[in-house]
Scaffold this motif. Structure first.
Motif, mmCIF file in Angstrom:
data_model
loop_
_atom_site.group_PDB
_atom_site.id
_atom_site.type_symbol
_atom_site.label_atom_id
_atom_site.label_comp_id
_atom_site.label_asym_id
_atom_site.label_seq_id
_atom_site.Cartn_x
_atom_site.Cartn_y
_atom_site.Cartn_z
ATOM 1 N N HIS A 2 5.827 7.726 -4.498
ATOM 2 C CA HIS A 2 4.980 7.434 -3.570
ATOM 3 C C HIS A 2 4.722 5.918 -4.614
ATOM 4 N N ASN B 190 3.587 -3.330 13.848
ATOM 5 C CA ASN B 190 3.884 -1.890 14.045
ATOM 6 C C ASN B 190 2.843 -1.551 14.669
ATOM 7 N N VAL C 241 9.227 8.555 2.243
ATOM 8 C CA VAL C 241 8.878 9.381 1.253
ATOM 9 C C VAL C 241 10.047 10.626 1.814
ATOM 10 N N THR C 242 9.538 10.913 3.050
ATOM 11 C CA THR C 242 9.289 12.524 3.587
ATOM 12 C C THR C 242 11.111 12.027 4.226
ATOM 13 N N LEU D 214 11.261 1.100 6.951
ATOM 14 C CA LEU D 214 10.857 1.285 5.260
ATOM 15 C C LEU D 214 11.484 2.763 4.873
ATOM 16 N N LYS E 209 6.606 -2.041 1.706
ATOM 17 C CA LYS E 209 5.589 -1.101 2.074
ATOM 18 C C LYS E 209 4.232 -2.341 2.497
ATOM 19 N N GLY F 87 10.291 4.313 13.762
ATOM 20 C CA GLY F 87 9.066 4.449 15.034
ATOM 21 C C GLY F 87 8.147 3.607 14.228
ATOM 22 N N SER F 88 6.566 2.929 14.680
ATOM 23 C CA SER F 88 6.464 1.705 14.058
ATOM 24 C C SER F 88 5.331 2.468 12.899
ATOM 25 N N SER F 89 5.599 3.814 12.632
ATOM 26 C CA SER F 89 4.764 4.537 11.662
ATOM 27 C C SER F 89 5.695 5.472 10.830
ATOM 28 N N ASN G 79 9.848 7.335 10.741
ATOM 29 C CA ASN G 79 11.241 6.924 10.571
ATOM 30 C C ASN G 79 11.303 8.081 11.766
ATOM 31 N N THR H 234 9.891 10.947 11.060
ATOM 32 C CA THR H 234 9.454 11.458 9.855
ATOM 33 C C THR H 234 8.209 10.638 9.240
ATOM 34 N N SER H 235 7.748 11.434 8.975
ATOM 35 C CA SER H 235 5.909 10.601 7.956
ATOM 36 C C SER H 235 5.403 11.379 7.069
ATOM 37 N N TYR I 205 0.746 -1.107 0.237
ATOM 38 C CA TYR I 205 -0.061 -0.075 0.572
ATOM 39 C C TYR I 205 0.545 1.074 0.336
HETATM 40 N N1 PMP Z 1 8.613 3.436 8.670
HETATM 41 C C1 PMP Z 1 7.170 2.816 8.565
HETATM 42 C C2 PMP Z 1 7.380 1.441 9.411
HETATM 43 C C3 PMP Z 1 5.759 3.389 8.403
HETATM 44 O O1 PMP Z 1 5.219 2.999 8.296
HETATM 45 C C4 PMP Z 1 5.969 4.579 7.575
HETATM 46 C C5 PMP Z 1 5.033 5.614 7.726
HETATM 47 N N2 PMP Z 1 3.844 4.869 5.691
HETATM 48 C C6 PMP Z 1 7.092 5.310 7.732
HETATM 49 C C7 PMP Z 1 8.423 5.020 7.497
HETATM 50 C C8 PMP Z 1 7.392 6.891 6.875
HETATM 51 O O2 PMP Z 1 7.365 6.761 5.630
HETATM 52 P P1 PMP Z 1 6.951 7.964 4.699
HETATM 53 O O3 PMP Z 1 7.631 9.081 5.024
HETATM 54 O O4 PMP Z 1 6.836 7.823 3.160
HETATM 55 O O5 PMP Z 1 5.093 8.804 5.437
#
Ligand code: PMP
Length: 284
Positions: A47, A152, A204-205, A201, A145, A178-180, A182, A239-240, A31
């Motif tokens: 993305h 997470n 992108v940020t 992951l 992803k 982090g869980s969602s 960086n 960041t995210s 996703y």
């Molecule tokens: N790491 C994880 C585990 C994530 O789920 C995310 C959010 N998608 C990120 C990092 C940050 O990625 P992005 O900057 O692409 O949202």
């Protein structure tokens, strides 16, 4: 609300997902979440590249090219009149009787995209947040992803139950992410973050922040931080796509640096905001 389902726009009540979809049964899919600012996508190219890569890594053959998907996603936000928000897009391996083995070529991937609400976490960006440190129990392909987000989800919930905004994961002595989001630590003016390998992951940020550092004379080192080293950090941030840049002022019960957002973080927040506006101008 219009939903994009396998290349067609449908109303929400016309869309139903089969109980034998492999996404539902195995989390067998990938996703993206893409931010929309002022009616335009932010970092769409990055993305889309990651989406295509993630699908390829798990051997899903997409039925549409990146260009076709981008065109459809643009139409999706126009039809739904999304001004500020985000779009969620996922692809699964398709619908078939429950077996672990991949289905035959007659089973086609199911792709869905729709707008989701998203607004700036203003309070967190201003004041900073607390992280809760815990062991990273996820699989060894965190660069994909994947829809399979149990590691997470469990981490985010545990962080929440411990009054933290986000989890900070570590594999043994090394901090991953982090869980969602960086994670970054700042020490003596250098920004440290985990290398973009199979253990995180590549956000992108994160890529955008790395660009900003290069262009603005900030030093970003892709080096692993140690749990032990957290107490000597001057600053930290995450960041995210949905968080953008959020200062970290506390990890467990320990203050980071002076316990307030630091100057390097503030500068990156300013540069990031500027970049959002500049990208808008290029597109608009
Ligand atoms: N790491 C994880 C585990 C994530 O789920 C995310 C959010 N998608 C990120 C990092 C940050 O990625 P992005 O900057 O692409 O949202």
């Amino acid at each position: 609300m219009y939903i994009l389902l396998n290349g067609e726009f449908k109303q929400k009540n016309e869309v139903s997902i089969d109980f034998e979809d492999r996404g539902y049964q195995f989390g067998d899919g990938v996703y993206e979440v893409i931010r929309v600012y002022n009616g335009s996508y932010f970092a769409m190219k990055e993305h889309m590249e990651r989406f295509v890569r993630s699908a390829k890594e798990i051997k899903i053959v997409l039925m549409h090219s990146a260009e076709e998907l981008t065109g459809m996603l643009n139409e999706l936000i126009q039809k739904n009149q999304v001004h500020d928000g985000a779009v969620y897009m996922q692809v699964t391996r398709g619908v078939t009787g429950r077996k672990h083995l991949f289905p035959g070529k007659d089973v086609t991937p199911q792709i869905v995209a729709y707008p989701i609400p998203c607004s700036k976490p203003v309070k967190e960006q201003e004041k900073g947040i607390k992280l809760y440190l815990m062991e990273d129990i996820r699989w060894l392909r965190c660069d994909i992803k994947s829809l399979n987000l149990l590691g997470n989800v469990l981490a985010k919930q545990e962080a929440y139950e411990n009054k933290a905004y986000e989890a900070l994961l570590h594999r043994g002595e090394h901090i991953t992410e982090g869980s969602s989001s960086n994670f970054y630590g700042v020490k003596n003016g250098t920004i440290y973050t985990h290398p973009a390998n199979h253990l995180i992951l590549n956000g992108v940020t994160r890529m955008k922040v790395a660009d900003l550092c290069r262009k603005n004379g900030l030093t970003l080192a892709e080096e692993m931080l140690k749990v032990d080293g957290l107490k000597t950090l001057d600053e930290a941030f995450i960041t995210s796509t949905t968080s953008e840049v959020i200062p970290v002022t506390e990890i467990d019960s320990m203050k980071v640096g002076k316990g307030v957002p630091g100057p390097v973080t503030r500068e990156l927040q300013r540069l990031f905001e500027e970049m959002i506006h500049n990208e808008e101008k290029v597109i608009g």
